[in-house]
Scaffold this motif. Structure first.
Motif, PDB file in Angstrom:
ATOM      1  N   PRO A 144      85.356  16.737  60.291  1.00 47.66           N
ATOM      2  CA  PRO A 144      84.539  16.725  59.073  1.00 47.66           C
ATOM      3  C   PRO A 144      84.492  18.098  58.403  1.00 47.66           C
ATOM      4  N   ILE A 145      84.334  18.081  57.090  1.00 45.39           N
ATOM      5  CA  ILE A 145      84.110  19.325  56.356  1.00 45.39           C
ATOM      6  C   ILE A 145      82.617  19.475  56.115  1.00 45.39           C
ATOM      7  N   ARG A 146      82.071  20.644  56.408  1.00 47.67           N
ATOM      8  CA  ARG A 146      80.651  20.874  56.129  1.00 47.67           C
ATOM      9  C   ARG A 146      80.504  21.997  55.127  1.00 47.67           C
TER      10      ARG A 146
ATOM     11  N   PRO B 135      76.388  19.552  62.499  1.00 51.71           N
ATOM     12  CA  PRO B 135      76.316  20.957  62.100  1.00 51.71           C
ATOM     13  C   PRO B 135      75.380  21.799  62.962  1.00 51.71           C
ATOM     14  N   GLY B 136      74.574  21.173  63.794  1.00 55.70           N
ATOM     15  CA  GLY B 136      73.622  21.953  64.588  1.00 55.70           C
ATOM     16  C   GLY B 136      72.317  22.162  63.855  1.00 55.70           C
ATOM     17  N   LEU B 137      72.411  22.622  62.610  1.00 50.68           N
ATOM     18  CA  LEU B 137      71.210  22.713  61.781  1.00 50.68           C
ATOM     19  C   LEU B 137      70.807  21.279  61.459  1.00 50.68           C
ATOM     20  N   LEU B 229      70.942  14.283  63.770  1.00 48.71           N
ATOM     21  CA  LEU B 229      71.826  15.442  63.744  1.00 48.71           C
ATOM     22  C   LEU B 229      72.162  15.886  62.319  1.00 48.71           C
ATOM     23  N   ASP B 230      71.620  15.182  61.337  1.00 49.35           N
ATOM     24  CA  ASP B 230      71.871  15.560  59.949  1.00 49.35           C
ATOM     25  C   ASP B 230      70.919  16.666  59.516  1.00 49.35           C
ATOM     26  N   PRO B 231      71.402  17.544  58.623  1.00 54.44           N
ATOM     27  CA  PRO B 231      70.500  18.557  58.077  1.00 54.44           C
ATOM     28  C   PRO B 231      69.461  17.920  57.152  1.00 54.44           C
TER      29      PRO B 231
END
Lengths: 269, 285
Positions: A144-146, B135-137, B229-231
């Motif tokens: 995925p692209i973030r 993303p962790g955040l 897990l989504d910001p």
């Protein structure tokens, strides 16, 4: 005895502090206040330091707050000079006098582990608009692209929108960070991310990708090969006062411009 | 006598001026925030998740959702650990341990939130990214950090509530043959129930109002999160992120975000007050 000595020293310190604060009070008549873009702030601080070394008695104070805050500050007299890291709108340019102090490349940064070399402007736009969501679609590894964007009102964000997004909106899924430092931390730690920041701030921990076939280097910015370039502006409301004008003259002098170049910016010309 | 009255008067004045600060803030944020809600339209403002100030779109649904989700997560985590702590500290620990642990928990309240945020970004966020992906955040990171931050609030009020249960309840229950654990869960916790609920609500109020730590660990994306897990962006983050730059309608919309937050927190506090009043008949905790 020792005690007495301490008391005296304490008194002395207090007196010196008092005297210097009085001194400041007097100097503030000659002091120049700068307010605005956090992208210009570090460069302005370096300039201010050199300027104060060169011309004793002059005092320059630099504050951040963002480009919009800089314009507001210049408008309501809170600052002598507003710092703005994006082109002014038509309405704004009729309201302010603007001085181009340097140009800055806008670098698109990825993690060092990311193998992607370059992106076209269209690809970049698709990534930040949320249409391209996998690195494989733009020639990278599967994953995925973030995208990481800056907060609403940031000059860096507005420049990016103007230069890359045009009329499109940045995806609502993009994570928002409130400083160049926070963007750097995030991109440094996560190979899936992509962000943007001032070329002068990229450093060695991130990699700036080739955009539209041109590498983000000072030479390419000067030769107008690199597309993502924004102006760094000082704005004043009407003519600058003499003290502010003296500082502006220094910034635009060969010395000042050289200083900015060594800091990673591109001279104004 | 006259001196008494004088001092009384002065103290009353000081007390009132503190309260008038609150009144001033309330009036100010409503004055700044309400007009834009009415202008945008109540439905549009609260039920649209389209926030793009530069285009004049002001919908805060995703931020309301974000605040609710993160606060719920934090409350869940906070309650589990706080209640555990409160039970252990009041029932199952020797006096020495309790007197060492309780100040330690209260010390948690004294750590600045930016430090929580920093520790979260440096340790928790990479850990979540490594273990669960994403993303962790995220909602999860925000919930865990806030959960720890509200531990001291919930724990100390719960301890007070449990200790306020008359000793005779405990003795009676043991005398009837209940085990220690049965006594704790079925008698003491039940008797302290209202106090604990009030503690939880106050903890929620703190969680929903926290800003700095959440900005640092939650990612601040504008979309409603689809997974843990989504910001996510909360109401407070939205104000703090954009306030420095905002002007005009944008600024007013941020004040309106503040109005929303103010109403939510006021409702939570009223709920806490109401619950704790029911317990004692008249006074609050």
């Amino acid at each position: 005895m020792i005690k007495a000595k301490f008391v005296f020293r304490g008194l002395g310190v207090t007196l010196v502090a008092l005297a210097s604060s009085v001194g400041c009070e007097r100097a503030s008549r000659h002091s120049v206040g700068l307010l605005g873009s956090t992208s210009i702030q570090p460069f302005a601080e370096v300039l201010a330091e050199q300027y104060m070394k060169k011309s004793p008695g002059q005092f320059v104070e630099v504050q951040g707050g963002g480009s919009t805050a800089g314009l507001q500050g210049a408008a309501n007299g809170l600052a002598d000079i507003g710092m703005c890291s994006r082109a002014l709108t038509a309405q704004e340019s009729s309201q302010f006098a603007q001085i181009l102090i340097a140009r800055d490349g806008l670098a698109v940064v990825v993690n060092l582990e990311n193998p992607i070399v370059g992106l076209s402007l269209e690809q970049l736009r698709d990534v930040f608009a949320g249409r391209t969501t996998n690195w494989m679609e733009v020639g990278g590894r599967d994953g995925p692209i973030r995208p990481i964007t800056r907060e609403e009102g940031s000059g860096t964000r507005e420049s990016f929108v103007r230069l890359v997004m045009k009329k499109e909106r940045i995806s609502r899924r993009a994570m928002t960070q409130e400083s160049n430092g926070a963007v750097r931390e995030l991109v440094k730690g996560d190979p899936a991310t992509i962000g943007y920041m001032s070329l002068g701030l990229v450093g060695k921990e991130l990699r700036a990708v080739v955009v539209g076939g041109a590498a983000p280097t000072v030479e390419n910015v000067l030769a107008a090969r690199y597309a993502l370039v924004r102006p760094l502006l000082f704005v004043t409301r009407g003519a600058a006062n003499p003290a502010a004008q003296a500082f502006v003259d220094f910034v635009l002098s060969t010395d000042g411009q050289k200083l900015l170049e060594t800091e990673g910016l591109v001279r104004a010309e | 006598m006259r001196q008494d009255r004088l001092i009384g008067g002065v103290l009353r004045l000081v007390a009132l001026s503190a309260i008038s600060g609150l009144a001033l803030i309330t009036v100010f944020i409503f004055k700044e925030g309400l007009p834009i809600i009415l202008r945008v339209g109540v439905f549009e403002f609260f039920l649209s998740s389209d926030w793009d100030p530069s285009l004049g779109h002001f919908g805060i649904l995703s931020m309301i959702g974000g605040s609710v989700v993160v606060t719920a997560g934090a409350t869940l985590i906070g309650v589990v650990f706080s209640l555990g702590l409160a039970i252990v500290l009041t029932q199952f620990s020797p006096p020495g341990l309790a007197s060492a642990l309780k100040p330690a928990v209260e010390l948690l309240a004294g750590i600045p939130s930016v430090v929580y945020g920093f520790v979260g970004v440096v340790t928790l966020v990479p850990l979540i990214r490594y273990c669960f992906g994403g993303p962790g955040l995220s909602v999860l990171a925000g919930s865990i950090v806030l959960g720890i931050m509200i531990l001291p609030t919930i724990t100390s009020i719960s301890i007070d509530a449990i200790q306020a249960v008359p000793r005779s309840y405990f003795e009676g229950s043991i005398a009837l043959g209940a085990t220690r654990w049965q006594t704790v869960t079925m008698v003491q916790l039940k008797a302290a129930r209202t106090g604990i609920v009030a503690a939880v609500i106050l903890g929620m109020g703190r969680a929903i109002g926290e800003t700095m730590a959440v900005i640092m660990v939650a990612g601040n994306a504008l979309e409603l999160p689809h997974s843990l897990l989504d910001p996510v962006r909360t109401l407070t983050s939205n104000i703090a992120l954009e306030m420095g730059y905002a002007s005009g309608d944008h600024r007013q919309a941020l004040f309106a975000t503040g109005v929303t937050l103010f109403v939510i927190i006021t409702l939570l506090n009223i709920a806490a007050l109401a619950v704790s009043r029911r317990r004692t008949g008249k006074t609050a905790v």
